[in-house]
Design an enzyme around this catalytic site. Structure first.
Site, PDB file in Angstrom:
ATOM      1  N   TYR A  56       1.040  12.564 -64.525  1.00 18.76           N
ATOM      2  CA  TYR A  56       2.165  11.632 -64.414  1.00 18.76           C
ATOM      3  C   TYR A  56       2.670  11.219 -65.798  1.00 18.76           C
ATOM      4  CZ  TYR A  56       1.526  11.114 -59.331  1.00 18.76           C
ATOM      5  OH  TYR A  56       1.446  11.334 -57.984  1.00 18.76           O
ATOM      6  N   LYS A  80      15.891   7.718 -52.086  1.00 16.51           N
ATOM      7  CA  LYS A  80      17.013   8.470 -51.502  1.00 16.51           C
ATOM      8  C   LYS A  80      17.520   7.809 -50.205  1.00 16.51           C
ATOM      9  CE  LYS A  80      15.914  12.801 -51.511  1.00 16.51           C
ATOM     10  NZ  LYS A  80      15.418  14.010 -50.830  1.00 16.51           N
TER      11      LYS A  80
END
Ligand SMILES: NC(=O)c1ccc[n+]([C@@H]2O[C@H](COP(=O)([O-])OP(=O)(O)OC[C@H]3O[C@@H](n4cnc5c(N)ncnc54)[C@H](OP(=O)(O)O)[C@@H]3O)[C@@H](O)[C@H]2O)c1
Length: 302
Positions: free
Chosen positions: A53, A219
């Site tokens: 990450y 989204k």
């Protein structure tokens, strides 16, 4: 906050905080430390990481924040993942983008994660993605050593389908090791794991589900997206009915599934965390659940 038992040593909070985006937050260690304390005060104690990450930076960012109040460690369950290699990997000399599930790589990756996170053991280690080249014996060897060294308290996978899970699980069980979680993309927007049967297969084996991107990475709120807009046309009135936000309705929708799904939140906004927590108290009717489901499918159920 409800807890989910992972094995005899480890339990997770029903809502989990993810750190994939932690580099983008651009927080000082003090700011992240404050956020960690806020999470723990709400009963959110499980923290989801991966070695890669932030191009291998996020675990270190977390470690610096944790160092400011080391007593916090005993209240946390720290999860990380390994197995993806990015170009310029600090633990893999051969550059390129691939998966590496060799015993050597897994062990080296865990050692680096422990160092970056500034802790002495992981509460859970996950294999980040399945690999066509995965030799289950190599993974088992690595895990046996990591458990014996006290570096890993439980083990799981992420993004594994039924056959990938079965292959590894059958090999591990010979050494009395178990896959305890499968971290999958699950949200009202992304139904694949519900549709393809992997969640049912995990439920059958008592393997717990961590749902990554429960808001589809944000989204769901992009109303230019036709599917998101269709889902939100159902979610918004429900939010009004229950006097909560859309984020709460999404938690309630995931929570209604019998597999006891644990959402891994990606927000760094504590009020949005509170909204997600509120969703645990909302019990959607079956019809409300199906209305969201069919809005996502884009057609009615047969
Ligand atoms: N295993 C895997 O392969 C895998 C893959 C991806 C992710 N993960 C894990 O899953 C975690 C969560 O993933 P994610 O970040 O994609 O989760 P997510 O919760 O679906 O999305 C988080 C994003 O949505 C935004 N957001 C939240 N509420 C919003 C709202 N009401 N309106 C507009 N935007 C909103 C957040 O912004 P704010 O911060 O501003 O709220 C953030 O950018 C990661 O941190 C990681 O731990 C695992």
């Amino acid at each position: 906050m409800d807890r989910v038992k992972i094995n005899q040593h480890v339990s997770f909070s029903k809502i989990i905080q993810g750190f994939w985006r932690a580099q983008d937050w651009q927080w000082t260690p003090q700011q992240l430390n404050r956020y960690l304390n806020e999470l723990v005060s709400r009963g959110i104690t499980t923290m989801d990481h991966a070695d890669i990450y932030g191009k291998y930076t996020c675990e270190g960012i977390f470690g610096e924040a944790l160092k400011l109040s080391p007593e916090l460690r005993e209240n946390l369950e720290i999860v990380t993942k390994c197995g993806i290699v990015l170009p310029d990997s600090p633990v893999n000399r051969i550059s390129g983008h691939r998966y590496d599930h060799s015993s050597n790589h897994i062990r080296q990756s865990v050692d680096r994660s422990l160092q970056e996170l500034q802790i002495d053991h992981l509460d859970s280690l996950l294999i980040h993605r399945p690999s066509p080249l995965m030799d289950p014996n190599e993974v088992t060897d690595a895990l046996k050593a990591l458990v014996a060294e006290g570096k890993v308290k439980s083990f799981g996978v992420s993004n594994f389908n039924k056959s990938q899970y079965d292959l590894l699980s059958q090999c591990l069980v010979c050494d009395k090791l178990h896959i305890t979680v499968n971290q999958l993309e699950v949200s009202p927007y992304t139904l694949d794991a519900i549709e393809n049967g992997i969640i049912n297969h995990m439920y059958k084996d008592d393997v717990k589900i961590m749902a990554w991107s429960p808001l589809a990475g944000g989204k769901l709120f992009d109303l230019v997206d036709k599917k998101a807009s269709s889902i939100m046309s159902i979610v918004a009135p429900l939010a009004q009915k229950y006097q909560v936000s859309a984020n709460s309705i999404v938690t309630a929708w995931l929570n209604k599934h019998p597999a006891s799904i644990m959402p891994v939140l990606g927000t760094h906004n504590i009020s949005r965390v509170d909204e997600a927590v509120k969703g645990l108290d909302i019990i959607l009717t079956d019809q409300e659940w199906f209305d969201i489901y069919t809005a996502s499918l884009g057609h009615d159920i047969p």
